[in-house]
Design an enzyme around this catalytic site. Structure first.
Site, short mmCIF file in Angstrom:
data_model
loop_
_atom_site.label_atom_id
_atom_site.label_comp_id
_atom_site.label_asym_id
_atom_site.label_seq_id
_atom_site.Cartn_x
_atom_site.Cartn_y
_atom_site.Cartn_z
N HIS A 21 -1.65 0.67 -9.77
CA HIS A 21 -2.25 -0.36 -8.91
C HIS A 21 -2.73 -1.56 -9.75
O HIS A 21 -3.90 -1.93 -9.70
CB HIS A 21 -3.41 0.24 -8.09
CG HIS A 21 -3.68 -0.54 -6.81
ND1 HIS A 21 -3.93 0.08 -5.61
CD2 HIS A 21 -3.74 -1.86 -6.56
CE1 HIS A 21 -4.15 -0.85 -4.69
NE2 HIS A 21 -4.04 -2.04 -5.25
N ARG B 76 0.86 -1.19 0.00
CA ARG B 76 0.00 0.00 0.00
C ARG B 76 0.89 1.23 0.00
O ARG B 76 1.99 1.20 0.58
CB ARG B 76 -0.89 0.03 1.26
CG ARG B 76 -2.01 -0.98 1.25
CD ARG B 76 -3.11 -0.61 0.24
NE ARG B 76 -4.19 -1.58 0.26
CZ ARG B 76 -4.29 -2.62 -0.58
NH1 ARG B 76 -3.39 -2.83 -1.52
NH2 ARG B 76 -5.32 -3.44 -0.50
C1 GLV Z 1 -5.31 -5.04 -4.08
O1 GLV Z 1 -4.63 -4.13 -3.75
C2 GLV Z 1 -5.88 -5.99 -3.18
O2 GLV Z 1 -5.74 -5.83 -1.96
O3 GLV Z 1 -6.50 -6.93 -3.66
#
Ligand code: GLV
Length: 310
Positions: free
Chosen positions: A273, A225
């Site tokens: 992401h 994160r």
């Molecule tokens: C993505 O970041 C997840 O936690 O699946």
């Protein structure tokens, strides 16, 4: 059986279709703020809006369409403890993480980032080959996804390190744990791969003090994160050459704001992401299996531990 579905992107149709395939007996109700909802058995979501919490407090279990639980754990107080919050277990993410991290590690080890820059400058120049002994890879967080990444790295012969909250023993990997093991881990990892869950204990774990413990010229790959890294601390360390490069898939604020200085730094590789995308059919299949188990009164795996936060 009624399933309450929430998608932050509003793209509910393909999810409804997949639930119809895997669980034809279920009715899927799309959550909307202020709507009059019938009672629902299970909720399916990842990042709940605050306005949804009262409805979440009425379901029998909550199923996350992601591996990380931090987005819902910040509202944990509003969700009664008897309601299990169930995360995805791999569901096609392990192999994606392995691809992403292996690619990043090899790109740094084989100096492909430097060759990319040289090529843009029209330079034909062979750089010195690196020695694997000088390139230990340290993985922080060795859950389902971290273990997958470690296994994928093994055939390349890098020295491997792992750091976790509690002791873990992994074949062929030097393991460190807890705050007492952090300095030894950071000091001996040329590439630090962050795959930790985000909790009060791991927020800003890669701050200036800790990044300074990494060897000069080391690299960071963050697929955990954004808040694991203290973002304002990273840029000066890169400019000073202490950190030679960073591949970041996650950011404190997503999408990464247009004016963020990371965009201007060529030694930071930015991806939006995507290191492990939720594969919808795999995920729906897994969730439906767990819903059926729960409905039969059986124990369901991958329930978030409310105390640990993941
Ligand atoms: C993505 O970041 C997840 O936690 O699946």
């Amino acid at each position: 059986m009624r399933i309450l579905l929430y998608r932050a992107d509003g793209n509910t149709a393909p999810w409804i279709k997949d639930f119809a395939d895997f669980m034809p007996e279920a009715e899927v109700v799309v959550w909307r703020e202020g709507a009059d909802l019938p009672p629902c058995d299970y909720a399916v979501l990842w990042t709940p809006p605050q306005a949804m919490l009262a409805d979440l407090a009425r379901v029998k279990a909550i199923f996350l369409t992601g591996a990380g639980a931090d987005a819902i754990m910040k509202y944990s107080h509003a969700i009664p403890p008897h309601i299990p919050i169930v995360r995805l277990n791999d569901a096609g993410m392990g192999i994606q993480m392995a691809e992403y991290v292996t690619h990043s590690v090899l790109r740094y080890f084989r100096r492909l980032d430097e060759y990319e820059a040289q090529a843009r400058a029209g330079a034909w120049l062979q750089l010195e080959a690196r020695d694997k002994a000088d390139f230990p890879i340290g993985v922080m967080g060795v859950g389902a996804l971290g273990s997958h990444v470690i296994e994928a790295l093994k055939p390349f012969g890098f020295p491997l390190r792992a750091w976790s909250r509690s002791p873990k023993s992994l074949t062929g990997v030097e393991s460190f744990h807890g705050s007492e093991g952090l300095d030894g881990f950071l000091g001996s990892s040329r590439v630090v791969v962050c795959m930790l869950p985000l909790t009060e204990e791991t927020v800003h774990i890669l701050n200036r003090t800790n990044m300074m413990k990494m060897p000069q010229g080391s690299y960071i790959v963050n697929v955990g994160r954004g808040a694991h890294i203290s973002e304002p601390d990273l840029l000066p360390l890169i400019k000073a050459g202490h950190i030679a490069g960073a591949t970041l898939d996650v950011f404190r604020s997503e999408p990464l704001p247009a004016q963020h200085p990371f965009w201007q730094e060529p030694r930071i590789t930015i991806t939006p992401h995507i290191s492990a995308l939720t594969l919808r059919r795999e995920s729906v299949g897994q969730m439906v299996g767990k819903m059926r188990q729960h409905a039969r009164g059986e124990e369901v795996a991958d329930v978030i531990n409310r105390t640990k936060g993941y």
